[in-house]
Enzyme design. Structure first.
Site, PDB file in Angstrom:
ATOM      1  N   TYR A 176       0.982  -1.327   0.019  1.00 59.51           N
ATOM      2  CA  TYR A 176       0.244  -0.011  -0.072  1.00 59.51           C
ATOM      3  C   TYR A 176       0.833   1.352   0.047  1.00 59.51           C
ATOM      4  O   TYR A 176       2.152   1.171   0.623  1.00 59.51           O
ATOM      5  CB  TYR A 176      -0.851  -0.133   1.155  1.00 59.51           C
ATOM      6  CG  TYR A 176      -1.916  -1.095   1.265  1.00 59.51           C
ATOM      7  CD1 TYR A 176      -2.812  -0.893   0.348  1.00 59.51           C
ATOM      8  CD2 TYR A 176      -1.989  -1.997   2.137  1.00 59.51           C
ATOM      9  CE1 TYR A 176      -4.084  -1.784   0.298  1.00 59.51           C
ATOM     10  CE2 TYR A 176      -2.973  -3.093   2.002  1.00 59.51           C
ATOM     11  CZ  TYR A 176      -4.028  -2.820   1.256  1.00 59.51           C
ATOM     12  OH  TYR A 176      -5.053  -3.732   1.241  1.00 59.51           O
ATOM     13  N   ARG A 190      -6.420   6.893  -8.301  1.00 63.65           N
ATOM     14  CA  ARG A 190      -5.464   5.747  -7.895  1.00 63.65           C
ATOM     15  C   ARG A 190      -6.023   4.504  -8.280  1.00 63.65           C
ATOM     16  O   ARG A 190      -7.102   4.441  -8.709  1.00 63.65           O
ATOM     17  CB  ARG A 190      -5.216   5.884  -6.379  1.00 63.65           C
ATOM     18  CG  ARG A 190      -6.345   5.316  -5.345  1.00 63.65           C
ATOM     19  CD  ARG A 190      -6.023   5.448  -3.781  1.00 63.65           C
ATOM     20  NE  ARG A 190      -5.297   4.236  -3.750  1.00 63.65           N
ATOM     21  CZ  ARG A 190      -5.906   3.116  -2.672  1.00 63.65           C
ATOM     22  NH1 ARG A 190      -7.008   3.033  -2.905  1.00 63.65           N
ATOM     23  NH2 ARG A 190      -4.893   2.158  -2.776  1.00 63.65           N
ATOM     24  N   LYS A 215      -7.268  -9.631   1.396  1.00 62.30           N
ATOM     25  CA  LYS A 215      -7.908  -9.565   0.169  1.00 62.30           C
ATOM     26  C   LYS A 215      -8.702 -10.864  -0.155  1.00 62.30           C
ATOM     27  O   LYS A 215      -9.115 -10.754  -1.215  1.00 62.30           O
ATOM     28  CB  LYS A 215      -6.831  -9.287  -0.867  1.00 62.30           C
ATOM     29  CG  LYS A 215      -6.427  -7.740  -0.853  1.00 62.30           C
ATOM     30  CD  LYS A 215      -5.157  -7.614  -1.991  1.00 62.30           C
ATOM     31  CE  LYS A 215      -4.817  -6.246  -1.984  1.00 62.30           C
ATOM     32  NZ  LYS A 215      -5.603  -5.170  -2.335  1.00 62.30           N
TER      33      LYS A 215
END
Lengths: 333, 322
Positions: free
Chosen positions: A24, A213, A307
Site C-alpha cells: 500500500y 489511484r 484480500k
C-alpha cells in the site's frame, strides 16, 4: 472525445502493478491523462463509458431493486448530490458527445442520454424537476460507484454513496463513519502512515482538478457485486475453485478511483470503477501474467487474508508459473 | 505545472468609507468563474514589483459565476498587497486570481448557525447567508463595526436576513458593544447550534472563551483565521550534486518545476507533498519542509526533501541529483 469499442476490454484494462511486489502507498496521481498499460491505455476520463455500459447500468438497476439500501444520501448532502449531477452530466457530454448531450441555460438543463434513450429537462438544485432523488438519478446512469465525503470537524465523513459493485464491503454498514473508521479493517495502512496521509491529501484537495489511484483484489467468477450483503451468493465460490478452472473463473479485479472536490458543497467525491479480467485474459499479455505471478508470490500473508485470497493464492501462483513457463519458449522463438 | 490562475477584469469598485472597498471581478473572455461553496476564498495576485498573493473571501452568492466580489480593507502597515488594491487598482484593470478554495465551510448538518463577525470579518458570512437562506436553515448574524457611516455589505445582509435569519449590528468605535453581548448570545442558543466567527483575533478569542464558559464543545466552535498577505515565496538556488550545476528556483515555481524545466527527471505522483514519490536526497543545506510525507526524525535529519512542495530554509541546498 472517445470511441467506445465493445471488444477492446484488455486494451483499456488498468493493469495496476508497476513493480513485481505490491504494498500500500498513497499512489495518487493527476487524472484525465491516458496511462499506457503495454497493450493500450486507460484513464482518459473521470467517468469511463465502455462497451459494458448497458449491461452494468442494468445490473445496477437490478441490485437497487433488490436492495434499495445500496444507495443512500444523508439530508445534509443534498447540495453535494446536485454537485454530482452537474459534474457527471457536464463531463459525460464533454467526453462522449456522440452518446450524451447537455444543454444549459443558467440552472435550467436539458439532458440526453442516447445510450439509454433517456431525455430529461431539469433545473439544477430543484429536486422536484427529476423523477428520482438527484444522486440516485445520475448514478443510475454511470458504471462507477460513487461515494461522497463531507468535510467537517477537521475530518471526512462518509455521508452519501451508491455501492452496487463493492469488493466485499457495505455502504449500509459504513455510512456515517469517519474516513479512518471506514478503513479500519485494512491491514498495514495505519502503521505505514498511508491513511493519515491519504486523509490529509483528500482534505487539502482543491476544486477543479481530479486525481486518481488504483486498487485491486481478485474475484471468483465474473461478478461485479461482491458486496457484504450478498456474501452467501459469492463467498462459497472461493472455496470450490479448482486448479483447472482458474483461467476461466478467477479474475483480477481492479478499481480505478477518482477524487474530485465538488465546488458548491465542498464535499469530496470518490468514484470507484471496477474492471474484471479473467486470468486467461491476463495471460494474453505476457508481461501482465509474469508480473501477477511475482506479485502474488510475494504478497505478505496479512494482505492475502484481507484480500480474500487465502484459499487459492498458492494454487494460483502455481497455475501462473505453469502458464508463464509454457509461454516463455514460444516467445523466445 | 505552476498554479492555475483565472484572468479577471475589475468591473466595479464600491467604497465603504476611506479604508474599505469592494471589487467586482468578471472573467476575461474565454475564462470562467466556477461556482463555489460558502466561506470560500480566492487568492489575488496583486501586481507590483514582486507579486503578492493575498487571500480574500468571496463576498457574494455561491452561485455567482458571472462575477465575484471581494472586499478589501486597506492595511497601512501590511506588506503592501491591500494598499496596492486600494491605491493602484481601478475599474478596467486586469488581475489574476487563483480558483476558489475553502478553509471555512459551514458545518452542513448543523441545525442552526450563530455567526459572529467583526469588521472586515463579515465577508465570508455573506455567502453563508445566501446559502442558509436558500436552504431554510435558521441563523443569526451578529456584526460589530467601529464606524456606522458606511457599513460594508449592510444593505445586502439586511435583504438576505429578512424573513430568514436575525441580523444585529453593533456600532462602537471601541468595539466593546459586540463583546458585551457575547455571553448572553452564546448562553441562549439551542442544542445543535454551531457558532462561526471571523474578525480581529481578540474578538475571536472572546467568542471562544465565552463559548467554553457556556459549555460549548470545541467541535461546534469554528474560526476563520485569515492570513492576510501570504507574500511571495522566496526564490532560492539549488546545486545538483556537490560539484554539479546550479539552478535558480523562482518565487512562483516549485523546486520540482524548476528541476523539470532544467531537464532533470524526478519521478512524481501527487505533487502535493503526500505520496512520497519525488523524495530526493539532500547532501547539504537545510530544506524548508512543507510536505506531509517525511516523519519528524527524517525532517530533522535534513537528508531528504520533497521538491514538489518544499523549499529552502538555509542554503545552498545541494541535492543528490545529477
Amino acid at each position: 472525445m472517445s470511441e467506445i469499442l465493445p471488444g477492446a476490454t484488455l486494451a483499456r484494462f488498468p493493469f495496476p502493478f508497476d513493480s513485481d511486489s505490491y504494498m500500500y502507498s498513497v499512489n495518487v496521481e493527476e487524472a484525465q491523462r491516458p496511462r499506457a498499460n503495454g497493450v493500450g491505455s486507460w484513464g482518459e476520463h473521470v467517468y469511463d463509458v465502455d462497451g459494458h455500459y448497458l449491461d452494468e447500468v442494468a445490473e445496477r438497476a437490478r441490485i437497487l431493486a433488490a436492495d434499495p439500501a445500496r444507495c443512500q444520501v444523508f439530508g445534509h448532502m443534498r447540495q453535494a448530490a446536485w454537485d454530482v449531477v452537474e459534474h457527471a452530466t457536464t463531463s459525460l457530454a464533454h467526453d462522449y458527445p456522440a452518446d450524451f448531450a447537455l444543454q444549459r441555460d443558467g440552472d435550467r438543463c436539458h439532458w440526453r442520454n442516447r445510450r439509454l434513450e433517456l431525455e430529461q429537462a431539469f433545473t439544477l438544485g430543484d429536486d422536484a424537476t427529476l423523477p428520482r432523488e438527484p444522486f440516485e438519478w445520475i448514478t443510475r446512469q454511470l458504471q462507477e460507484d460513487v461515494e461522497l465525503l463531507d468535510q467537517r470537524d477537521d475530518d471526512l465523513f462518509f455521508d452519501a454513496g451508491i455501492l452496487t459493485f463493492a469488493a466485499d464491503w457495505s455502504l449500509d454498514f459504513d455510512l456515517g463513519m469517519r474516513f479512518l473508521e471506514v478503513h479500519g479493517p485494512v491491514p498495514r495502512v495505519h502503521e505505514l502512515g498511508v491513511l493519515p496521509r491519504a486523509r490529509m491529501f483528500l482534505m487539502g484537495l482543491a476544486p477543479g482538478r481530479a486525481y486518481r489511484r488504483t486498487n485491486w483484489s481478485m474475484t471468483v467468477d465474473r461478478r461485479l457485486d461482491t458486496g457484504t450483503e450478498v456474501y452467501p451468493e459469492w463467498g462459497p465460490a472461493r472455496a470450490n475453485l479448482r486448479y483447472e478452472d482458474i483461467g476461466e473463473r478467477l479474475h483480477l479485479r481492479v478499481e480505478v478511483q477518482h477524487f474530485v472536490r465538488l465546488p458548491r458543497s465542498n464535499a469530496v467525491m470518490f468514484t470507484i470503477r471496477t474492471y474484471l479480467a479473467s486470468l486467461d485474459e491476463v495471460c494474453e499479455v505476457a508481461a501482465w501474467s509474469r508480473r501477477l505471478e511475482r506479485v502474488l508470490a510475494d504478497l505478505p500473508s496479512d494482505l492475502v487474508d484481507y484480500k480474500g485470497l487465502a484459499r487459492y493464492r498458492d494454487m494460483t501462483v502455481a497455475w501462473l508459473a505453469e502458464r508463464n513457463a509454457a509461454a516463455a519458449p514460444a516467445e523466445r522463438a | 505545472m505552476a498554479v492555475t490562475t483565472i484572468p479577471v477584469t475589475v468591473a466595479g469598485v464600491e467604497p465603504y468609507g476611506p479604508d474599505v472597498r469592494a471589487l467586482r471581478l468578471i472573467p476575461e473572455p474565454g475564462a470562467a468563474l466556477p461556482a463555489f461553496s460558502p466561506g470560500s476564498h480566492v487568492i489575488v495576485h496583486v501586481p507590483g514589483e514582486r507579486v503578492r498573493r493575498n487571500p480574500y473571501s468571496l463576498a457574494c452568492a455561491p452561485s455567482s459565476t458571472e462575477a465575484y466580489r471581494i472586499v478589501v480593507r486597506r492595511i497601512a502597515d501590511g506588506r503592501g498587497g491591500s494598499r496596492a488594491l486600494h491605491d493602484e487598482v481601478e475599474v478596467g484593470d486586469r488581475l489574476q486570481i487563483e480558483p476558489p478554495r475553502n478553509l471555512f465551510a459551514p458545518v452542513l448538518p448543523a441545525r442552526r448557525h450563530l455567526l459572529i463577525a467583526g469588521g472586515i470579518g463579515i465577508t465570508p458570512f455573506l455567502s453563508y447567508a445566501h446559502q442558509l437562506r436558500a436552504a431554510g436553515v435558521p441563523f443569526e448574524l451578529h456584526y460589530g463595526v467601529r464606524d456606522g457611516a458606511a457599513i460594508p455589505l449592510l444593505d445586502e445582509l439586511q435583504r438576505l436576513c429578512t424573513g430568514a435569519g436575525r441580523l444585529a449590528v453593533y456600532v462602537d468605535p471601541k468595539g466593546a458593544s459586540l463583546l458585551a453581548v457575547l455571553e448572553p448570545i452564546l448562553g441562549r442558543q439551542p442544542l445543535g447550534t454551531h457558532v462561526s466567527t471571523c474578525g480581529p483575533a481578540p474578538m475571536m478569542e472572546a467568542v471562544v472563551a465565552a463559548a467554553r464558559r457556556h459549555g460549548w464543545p470545541s467541535s461546534r466552535v469554528h474560526l476563520e483565521r485569515f492570513q492576510l498577505d501570504l507574500g511571495p515565496a522566496d526564490p532560492f538556488a539549488v546545486r545538483l550534486g556537490l560539484d554539479g550545476r546550479e539552478l535558480q528556483v523562482g518565487a512562483d515555481e516549485s523546486l520540482l518545476e524548476a528541476l523539470e524545466s532544467a531537464g532533470v527527471q524526478v519521478s512524481y505522483l501527487c505533487r502535493q507533498g503526500v505520496c512520497g514519490e519525488c523524495r530526493t536526497g539532500v547532501l547539504a543545506g537545510v530544506p524548508d519542509h512543507r510536505d506531509a510525507y517525511l516523519t519528524a526524525p527524517e525532517r530533522a535529519a535534513n537528508t531528504a526533501v520533497m521538491p514538489c512542495v518544499s523549499r529552502c530554509a538555509s542554503g545552498p541546498l545541494v541535492l543528490d541529483l545529477v
